[in-house]
Design an enzyme around this catalytic site. Structure first.
Site, PDB file in Angstrom:
ATOM      1  NE  ARG A 115       9.796  -0.525 -13.282  1.00  0.00           N
ATOM      2  CZ  ARG A 115       9.881  -0.670 -12.123  1.00  0.00           C
ATOM      3  NH1 ARG A 115       9.211   0.354 -11.453  1.00  0.00           N
ATOM      4  NH2 ARG A 115       9.828  -1.791 -11.237  1.00  0.00           N
ATOM      5  CG  ASN A 155       2.365   1.872  -3.843  1.00  0.00           C
ATOM      6  OD1 ASN A 155       3.324   1.635  -3.303  1.00  0.00           O
ATOM      7  ND2 ASN A 155       2.287   2.656  -4.975  1.00  0.00           N
ATOM      8  NE  ARG A 208       4.124  -0.066  -1.176  1.00  0.00           N
ATOM      9  CZ  ARG A 208       4.853  -1.008  -1.659  1.00  0.00           C
ATOM     10  NH1 ARG A 208       4.815  -2.199  -0.864  1.00  0.00           N
ATOM     11  NH2 ARG A 208       5.299  -1.079  -3.060  1.00  0.00           N
ATOM     12  CD  GLN A 239       1.962   5.824  -4.082  1.00  0.00           C
ATOM     13  OE1 GLN A 239       1.182   6.009  -5.007  1.00  0.00           O
ATOM     14  NE2 GLN A 239       3.208   5.559  -4.568  1.00  0.00           N
ATOM     15  CD  GLU A 257       6.825  -3.422  -5.569  1.00  0.00           C
ATOM     16  OE1 GLU A 257       6.737  -2.552  -4.910  1.00  0.00           O
ATOM     17  OE2 GLU A 257       6.444  -4.779  -5.278  1.00  0.00           O
ATOM     18  CG  ASP A 309       9.720   4.343  -4.209  1.00  0.00           C
ATOM     19  OD1 ASP A 309       9.210   5.282  -4.786  1.00  0.00           O
ATOM     20  OD2 ASP A 309       8.992   3.314  -4.657  1.00  0.00           O
ATOM     21  CD  GLU A 354       9.878   7.900 -12.919  1.00  0.00           C
ATOM     22  OE1 GLU A 354       9.362   7.259 -12.064  1.00  0.00           O
ATOM     23  OE2 GLU A 354      10.722   7.282 -13.761  1.00  0.00           O
ATOM     24  CD  GLU A 393      13.669   0.162  -6.737  1.00  0.00           C
ATOM     25  OE1 GLU A 393      14.146  -0.305  -5.807  1.00  0.00           O
ATOM     26  OE2 GLU A 393      12.537   0.267  -6.466  1.00  0.00           O
TER      27      GLU A 393
END
Length: 515
Positions: free
Chosen positions: A133, A177, A186, A188, A260, A292, A476, A490
């Protein structure tokens, strides 16, 4: 306060609107009615005509039900494709290192030229995405991905990504980000200096000198608001603590639900009595951290609705900013700018002293994040405790103490666990993440703890290889307690995967004899 040496920050241009800004009630309805299982899908969709005309058409004939809404979206938008990669053939002939080498081609993308009305940001250079994604470029992912790219002979791509990030700093005042309009509010974790250092590993100061304007501009972004900040207050990313010391926090310029993850953020805000805008800002700030989400940011250490990211001075961010200040000082020395070298050497010293004063915990023998509003450490151990070692900011005694605590509480059979808490969030136990393995191994090695570094690296490599042998893919994140693909969070587990490939490839070179 330190005298500033010729600010390099330019006024940032007007921020392009995000899909929520553009489509307003249409966006809210699409996300609220769960038209797509992943909120990011519609945020990444490309309009087939002028967005204003689409919104006008929606308002002229508002769809009566979910089916009509789906038909409207299908008629007016092209949906995105995932950055999917094919698993390796289940054959012993394709070793893990060979598979990673093949993945670079699968994950490489040409320069991005956004379609009119798209949420994509222009990026004028070839680059490598994480995968799944995550179909665009991400900031901190890119450094860990680059670790493998340079070892497979793709330094040219790393050079392109560095140039592209410098262009983003010039255009927006910071590296967002990710390369989407909805990420522009923002950044990172500031690892740009680490990417720059990869371009000349034998003489990183020369690389810092070459990219000095971009490095200084990024530092100015993180320190914006420092000049007039009163004791005990914060402005954007900067916090002035009780004794006048300056440290930093994660923060986001917006206080609305994330485009998102719109539906999920609204649901979190509805579970608390706090002002929704405050909750959204803390959620967004945690997204800036890259963690996150994690119990690091929760007031009760358990539940997302207690998130208080902006009230926390984090160990990792301040360590990386120490590293950035050191890189700037070295770059300035190389170009014989003594005023700049002096300023950033002083900044380094002041930050290091503040890290030791506020983030080192004498009783626990490790670094904790600091809740600046309450004036106390969070006392929640995480892998972030290793960051002062990673940038060389820890004294040797503290480094040895941290290594002992980490070995006892965070090292598992399959690698370094993110925290010691099981909350169902993806940046908590039992998950381990490639970037944190690299930080830990490099940190331990820097302080001469080579046996500990090798042991940790081998635990991680065997975890990745075990999953690869069974499922023929890299993912990941991993469950380092049971040595299998990770979970929680999430969204579903993603394949690819840029930073896993990069860190694994680098560690395979450093520790080829792990068994």
């Amino acid at each position: 306060m330190l005298a500033l040496c010729g600010s390099t920050a330019a006024a940032a241009p007007a921020t392009p609107p995000s899909p929520l800004d553009v489509y307003q009630e249409l966006f809210v309805r699409v996300e609220s009615q769960s038209l797509f299982s992943d909120d990011k899908t519609f945020a990444d969709a490309e309009p087939r005509q002028n967005p204003a005309a689409i919104l006008a058409a929606y308002r002229a004939h508002v769809p009566r039900d979910r089916a009509e809404l789906a038909a409207f979206v299908a008629a007016h938008f092209d949906l995105p494709h995932d950055g999917a990669v094919q698993p390796a053939e289940p054959s012993a002939s394709c070793a893990l290192k060979e598979h990673i080498a093949r993945l670079w081609t699968a994950l490489q993308r040409p320069p991005t030229v956004p379609a009119p009305g798209s949420s994509a940001l222009a990026f004028a250079f070839p680059h490598v995405i994480p995968g799944g994604r995550f179909r665009e470029l991400y900031y901190w992912d890119s450094y860990f991905t680059a670790l493998g790219l340079v070892r497979d002979g793709h330094t040219d791509i790393v050079q392109d990504m560095v140039a592209g990030f410098a262009a983003l700093i010039a255009r927006y005042g910071h590296i967002p980000n990710g390369t989407r309009t909805y990420y522009l509010s923002r950044s990172q974790p500031p690892v740009f200096f680490l990417m720059v250092g990869l371009l000349d590993p034998t003489d990183p100061a020369q690389a810092y000198a070459a990219w000095l304007p971009a490095l200084r501009a990024e530092h100015a972004y993180w320190m914006s608001g420092e000049r007039s900040l009163a004791v005990g207050t914060a402005a954007a990313h900067v916090v002035r603590l009780a004794d006048g010391a300056l440290l930093n926090r994660y923060w986001d310029a917006r206080d609305t639900p994330r485009d998102e993850a719109y539906r999920k953020d609204v649901a979190v805000a509805q579970r608390t009595q706090r002002p929704a805008a405050e909750v959204y800002r803390d959620i967004r700030a945690a997204a800036e951290s890259g963690w996150d989400f994690s119990s690091r940011w929760f007031a009760d250490g358990r539940h997302l609705q207690t998130i208080e990211t902006t009230a926390i001075v984090p160990v990792d961010l301040n360590s990386l900013l120490y590293g950035l200040e050191q890189a700037i000082a070295l770059g300035c020395a190389r170009v014989h700018d003594s005023g700049c070298e002096t300023e950033f050497t002083q900044r380094m010293a002041a930050r290091r002293a503040a890290i030791e004063r506020y983030l080192w915990n004498v009783k626990a023998h490790c670094y904790f994040d600091y809740q600046w509003r309450r004036g106390e450490p969070t006392r929640r151990l995480s892998a972030a405790t290793l960051y002062p070692l990673f940038v060389g900011a820890a004294v040797p005694q503290h480094a040895a103490a941290v290594a002992e605590v980490v070995e006892r509480r965070l090292v598992k059979s399959g690698g370094l666990v993110t925290t010691a808490r099981h909350t169902g969030q993806q940046w908590d136990a039992p998950n381990g993440w490639a970037p944190l393995q690299w930080i830990a191994v490099d940190a331990l090695s820097r302080y001469g703890l080579r046996d500990d570094a090798r042991s940790l690296a081998c635990r991680w490599l065997l975890t990745v290889e075990r999953t690869y042998d069974v499922e023929h893919r890299l993912v990941e994140k991993y469950d380092v307690e049971t040595r299998r693909p990770g979970g929680g969070g999430e969204y579903p587990l993603q394949d690819g995967f840029g930073w896993t490939n990069g860190v694994t490839r680098a560690l395979l070179d450093q520790y080829p004899d792990c068994k």
